[in-house]
Design an enzyme around this catalytic site. Structure first.
Site, PDB file in Angstrom:
ATOM      1  N   TYR A  89     -32.795 -16.720  30.977  1.00 19.24           N
ATOM      2  CA  TYR A  89     -31.244 -16.898  30.109  1.00 19.24           C
ATOM      3  C   TYR A  89     -30.490 -15.630  30.475  1.00 19.24           C
ATOM      4  O   TYR A  89     -28.744 -15.884  31.204  1.00 19.24           O
ATOM      5  CB  TYR A  89     -31.848 -16.931  28.883  1.00 19.24           C
ATOM      6  CG  TYR A  89     -29.961 -17.095  27.785  1.00 19.24           C
ATOM      7  CD1 TYR A  89     -29.307 -18.041  27.673  1.00 19.24           C
ATOM      8  CD2 TYR A  89     -29.716 -16.088  27.063  1.00 19.24           C
ATOM      9  CE1 TYR A  89     -28.474 -18.526  26.845  1.00 19.24           C
ATOM     10  CE2 TYR A  89     -29.161 -16.323  26.232  1.00 19.24           C
ATOM     11  CZ  TYR A  89     -27.731 -17.594  26.596  1.00 19.24           C
ATOM     12  OH  TYR A  89     -26.421 -17.445  25.260  1.00 19.24           O
ATOM     13  N   LYS A 122     -26.948 -16.254  32.170  1.00 25.05           N
ATOM     14  CA  LYS A 122     -25.453 -15.435  31.506  1.00 25.05           C
ATOM     15  C   LYS A 122     -24.517 -15.034  32.471  1.00 25.05           C
ATOM     16  O   LYS A 122     -23.537 -14.103  32.697  1.00 25.05           O
ATOM     17  CB  LYS A 122     -25.179 -15.381  30.018  1.00 25.05           C
ATOM     18  CG  LYS A 122     -25.969 -15.963  29.771  1.00 25.05           C
ATOM     19  CD  LYS A 122     -24.718 -17.096  29.107  1.00 25.05           C
ATOM     20  CE  LYS A 122     -24.992 -18.336  28.359  1.00 25.05           C
ATOM     21  NZ  LYS A 122     -23.856 -19.073  28.185  1.00 25.05           N
TER      22      LYS A 122
END
Length: 336
Positions: free
Chosen positions: A155, A159
């Site tokens: 993640y 991001k």
């Protein structure tokens, strides 16, 4: 300044933050293409927007592939005649520490978040450029991508990569008058309900009450609606000069994140060899090293969760709610 006459796509907008973005865009006058992998959830989102007085249509498909990106743009043009705004919110979570994270865990998250943002932005920009539209691309980042977070290699990479792409796209799209920005949300979602640190804030929100000022002001933690206004603003003509930025929103707080910059610089004639670094690095940079992760303030006594001990004051970073479950057999992204 109204968004009347404009058309938006919001990926992962069946519920949570994505739905809040879609509803706010519709309230400001835009027609919205809703996206989710669950047909019933997508249909309910459309009904919600229409009950608000807005216009919406749904595309039920998992974001990631070029084919789905084309389907989304085609739906906007077919249903509403054009496309002006893209919000790439869709995502999933597969949280595990590094040694427990599988190739499939990594690829699934990268495919939806990073590749899905890339394919949708590429398709939207192609449409904007071909039709001379000064479009808006609004991506969704995370504090995890800015600072890191335990158990989120996939993640965090996705991001951080999204913000990196935004900076690049701002350069590439400038001549066409298209803007690209990243929103960094911090808001109550289904996920934060499971974090004891935020218990009192989530309970207040569920009762329809304002969250305590400690959460809204001191932590910058609020509702999905607190973030939606920023998304709609960046989609407007008023934001035509704003591009390549990472902007945080949560509760009462609005933040402009800086791009990475050198925090300290030293020079040595002839360069820095191994022994030079052994002898000098700590003295030069030892007290200037950067921290990682987010540090949260200790909770006031009256806001302590009933189910946690007082020392539990370092929760995981509050992430946007992920509204798109992974397909049963996710397409594996090719990660370099």
């Amino acid at each position: 300044m109204s968004l009347s006459g404009k058309v938006a796509i919001v990926t992962g907008s069946g519920r949570g933050l994505g739905l809040a973005y879609a509803r706010e865009l519709a309230r400001q006058g835009a027609a919205v293409v809703v996206n989710d992998v669950d047909a019933a959830v997508a249909a309910e989102a459309v009904r919600t927007i229409e009950s608000d007085g807005g216009r919406a249509a749904a595309v039920v498909a998992p974001v990631g592939s070029s084919e789905v990106a084309k389907q989304l743009v085609r739906a906007a043009v077919t249903e509403f005649g054009r496309l002006d705004i893209l919000v790439t919110n869709a995502g999933i979570l597969r949280d595990k520490s590094l040694l427990k994270m599988t190739d499939e865990d990594f690829d699934a998250v990268i495919n939806v978040h990073l590749r899905g943002t890339f394919t949708c932005a590429r398709e939207a920009f192609g449409y904007f450029k071909e039709h001379g539209i000064a479009g808006r691309i609004i991506t969704i980042g995370s504090p995890t991508g800015q600072r890191g977070n335990f158990g989120q290699t996939n993640y965090a990479a996705a991001k951080a990569g999204i913000v990196g792409m935004v900076r690049t796209w701002a350069l590439e799209m400038k001549k066409a008058g298209v803007t690209a920005n990243a929103v960094i949300p911090v808001a109550a979602t289904a996920m934060t309900k499971t974090v004891p640190y935020f218990q009192k804030a989530v309970e207040a929100d569920e009762r329809g009450e304002a969250m305590p000022a400690f959460f809204r002001h001191d932590l910058g933690f609020g509702t999905a609606e607190d973030v939606a206004g920023l998304v709609a603003f960046l989609a407007s003509d008023a934001a035509a000069a704003i591009t390549g930025q990472a902007i945080g929103a949560g509760g009462d707080r609005l933040q402009l994140w800086t791009h990475p910059e050198a925090s300290a610089t030293e020079y040595r004639e002839g360069g820095w060899g191994y022994q030079d670094l052994i002898e000098n690095f700590d003295a030069l940079f030892g007290n200037k090293l950067q921290g990682v992760g987010e540090e949260f303030l200790p909770l006031p006594e009256e806001l302590q969760p009933a189910t946690a001990q007082p020392e539990q004051t370092q929760p995981a970073t509050a992430r946007p709610e992920q509204t798109q479950p992974a397909p049963a057999q996710p397409e594996a992204a090719q990660v370099g």
